[in-house]
Write an enzyme that holds these catalytic residues in place. Structure first.
Site, mmCIF file in Angstrom:
data_model
loop_
_atom_site.group_PDB
_atom_site.id
_atom_site.type_symbol
_atom_site.label_atom_id
_atom_site.label_comp_id
_atom_site.label_asym_id
_atom_site.label_seq_id
_atom_site.Cartn_x
_atom_site.Cartn_y
_atom_site.Cartn_z
ATOM 1 N N TRP A 102 0.827 -1.207 0.000
ATOM 2 C CA TRP A 102 0.000 0.000 0.000
ATOM 3 C C TRP A 102 0.856 1.249 0.000
ATOM 4 O O TRP A 102 0.537 2.232 -0.677
ATOM 5 C CB TRP A 102 -1.005 -0.023 1.148
ATOM 6 C CG TRP A 102 -1.958 -1.171 0.977
ATOM 7 C CD1 TRP A 102 -2.114 -2.233 1.818
ATOM 8 C CD2 TRP A 102 -2.860 -1.403 -0.126
ATOM 9 N NE1 TRP A 102 -3.050 -3.109 1.311
ATOM 10 C CE2 TRP A 102 -3.527 -2.623 0.123
ATOM 11 C CE3 TRP A 102 -3.159 -0.699 -1.298
ATOM 12 C CZ2 TRP A 102 -4.467 -3.158 -0.757
ATOM 13 C CZ3 TRP A 102 -4.105 -1.234 -2.176
ATOM 14 C CH2 TRP A 102 -4.738 -2.447 -1.899
ATOM 15 N N ASP A 184 -2.268 6.477 6.153
ATOM 16 C CA ASP A 184 -3.264 5.546 5.628
ATOM 17 C C ASP A 184 -3.551 4.534 6.734
ATOM 18 O O ASP A 184 -2.727 3.675 7.034
ATOM 19 C CB ASP A 184 -2.696 4.852 4.380
ATOM 20 C CG ASP A 184 -3.601 3.741 3.859
ATOM 21 O OD1 ASP A 184 -4.700 3.543 4.416
ATOM 22 O OD2 ASP A 184 -3.200 3.072 2.878
ATOM 23 N N LYS A 208 -12.542 -2.450 5.977
ATOM 24 C CA LYS A 208 -11.731 -3.307 6.844
ATOM 25 C C LYS A 208 -12.295 -3.251 8.264
ATOM 26 O O LYS A 208 -12.730 -4.246 8.806
ATOM 27 C CB LYS A 208 -10.269 -2.871 6.843
ATOM 28 C CG LYS A 208 -9.666 -2.522 5.475
ATOM 29 C CD LYS A 208 -9.406 -3.713 4.611
ATOM 30 C CE LYS A 208 -8.997 -3.447 3.180
ATOM 31 N NZ LYS A 208 -7.899 -2.582 2.902
HETATM 32 C C1 LIG Z 1 -7.274 -2.124 1.505
HETATM 33 C C2 LIG Z 1 -6.253 -1.073 1.635
HETATM 34 C C3 LIG Z 1 -6.124 -0.050 0.689
HETATM 35 C C4 LIG Z 1 -6.945 0.008 -0.584
HETATM 36 O O1 LIG Z 1 -8.252 0.305 -0.291
HETATM 37 P P1 LIG Z 1 -9.340 0.527 -1.453
HETATM 38 O O2 LIG Z 1 -10.515 0.976 -0.654
HETATM 39 O O3 LIG Z 1 -9.538 -0.782 -2.128
HETATM 40 O O4 LIG Z 1 -8.835 1.562 -2.358
HETATM 41 C C5 LIG Z 1 -5.179 0.934 0.919
HETATM 42 N N1 LIG Z 1 -4.400 0.925 2.016
HETATM 43 C C6 LIG Z 1 -4.481 -0.053 2.944
HETATM 44 C C7 LIG Z 1 -3.591 -0.011 4.135
HETATM 45 C C8 LIG Z 1 -5.420 -1.074 2.780
HETATM 46 O O5 LIG Z 1 -5.507 -2.034 3.706
#
Ligand SMILES: *Cc1c(COP(=O)(O)O)cnc(C)c1O
Length: 369
Positions: A102, A184, A208
């Site tokens: 990511w 993030d 998540k």
């Molecule tokens: C799942 C995830 C993403 C991507 O998320 P999307 O909603 O599919 O764009 C980005 N960063 C992390 C840490 C993730 O776990």
């Protein structure tokens, strides 16, 4: 009804009580004679849900008053682009910590945005190893972040590799030293209390740890948002959504409604302190099973950075891993296959996964050695 134990990485398990409430309210929300999905986003019934979700985020996370809480769309991936478009102005530099897929993707989007406007996206630190993968995260003290960067960006939990920052302590705050810090938190937002004031902007795709897919929670210091580029399309400027309380255009109403229910559920559990205690107990159950397996299960991640949200481990070989996943599925444990790029097993233990589920899986793991 036969609900499985769901360890999926995202979209992921939701609290059963939340699903049951949504089911009860599906056809007739609050006496309106229709579903939340069928309401105008400008109507009273939805507006109440929307504003309650925002104030619940503020209460549960103790968000300071000078921060904006926004519900946006496009997932965390949109944030990878929206952040540099807003804050990586011509001639400026941003610093990216890369300790997983990511972080790589965030850096990739920033590089594209930077190239088009004469800016730079630099690597502040990376833990990429000789196999091209990641088994640790660079300590904050080793990040190379010049004092004049536009911002530093990192992912607090690398979902695919099972590497998490700040498990035992809060990270030293770069924000307090005047460096805008962007994180993030897609896979560990709300796993425990965080000090929001340590960041200029944090974000998380809901699927998540917060709710269903389709909505992204963004929390940002308003003073930071003010610095954002005013020449990019309005819909991409954070201030547009801040000023409109995330009602600039039609928001993902049903997803926000579910996030609101999940936040209410967190409050009922006793808030983030209680959630943290349960999350720690869940992760220890799985890591204990790995430790007790005499090397049959191997977690490649550096001991102090083993994620409490996504536990990854390997078995002696891929055939054994496939057999494990198949046998687990028969026993009612689903979502255990590691990310296609990483292989192995991944146990995602987001807030809605119960301690019972984790303990049952741990027992299953030991019985399968
Ligand atoms: C799942 C995830 C993403 C991507 O998320 P999307 O909603 O599919 O764009 C980005 N960063 C992390 C840490 C993730 O776990």
């Amino acid at each position: 009804m036969n609900r499985v134990f769901n360890f999926s990485a995202g979209p992921a398990a939701l609290p059963l009580e939340v699903l049951e409430q949504a089911q009860r309210e599906l056809l007739d929300f609050n006496g309106t004679g229709m579903s939340v999905m069928e309401q105008s986003h400008r109507g009273k019934a939805y507006e109440t849900v929307h504003m309650r979700a925002i104030s619940r985020v503020r209460r549960v996370m103790k968000v300071p008053d000078d921060y904006s809480v926004m519900f946006l769309q496009g997932g965390a991936s949109m944030q990878f682009a929206q952040v540099p478009l807003n804050f990586l102005g011509a001639g400026s530099r941003a610093a990216y910590v890369v300790n997983g897929t990511w972080g790589e993707k965030a850096l990739g989007e920033a590089k594209l945005a930077a190239a088009s406007r004469g800016a730079e996206a630099l690597i502040a630190a990376t833990s990429k190893n000789s196999k091209g993968s990641y088994e640790s995260a660079p300590p904050v003290a080793t990040w190379s972040v010049a004092s004049d960067v536009a911002y530093v960006h990192y992912a607090s939990n690398e979902t695919i590799h099972g590497i998490q920052y700040g498990i035992d302590d809060a990270l030293p705050s770069l924000e307090a030293r005047g460096i805008a810090t962007i994180c993030d938190m897609s896979s560990d937002m709300l796993w425990r209390p965080v000090n929001v004031a340590d960041f200029s902007l944090i974000y998380a795709g809901a699927q998540k740890n917060l709710g269903p897919s389709g909505v992204t929670l963004v929390i940002a210091k308003r003073k930071f948002l003010d610095q954002g580029d005013r020449a990019i399309p309005k819909v991409l400027q954070y201030r547009t959504h801040d000023e409109a309380h995330s009602l600039y255009n039609t928001p993902p109403t049903f997803a926000i409604y579910l996030v609101d229910l999940v936040l209410g559920w967190i409050e009922k559990q006793g808030g983030l302190d209680a959630i943290e205690r349960t999350n720690r107990a869940k992760a220890s159950a799985i890591y204990r099973a790995i430790a007790a397996s005499d090397g049959f299960y191997r977690c490649p991640v550096a001991a102090s950075q083993r994620s409490l949200m996504n536990v990854v481990f390997r078995l002696p070989d891929e055939a054994a891993e496939e057999a494990f996943v198949a046998k687990a599925e028969k026993a009612g444990f689903v979502g255990l296959k590691g990310h296609r790029s990483a292989g192995g097993i991944r146990v995602s233990l987001y807030n809605a996964v119960t301690l019972e589920a984790a303990e049952r899986l741990a027992a299953f793991m030991l019985s399968a050695v």
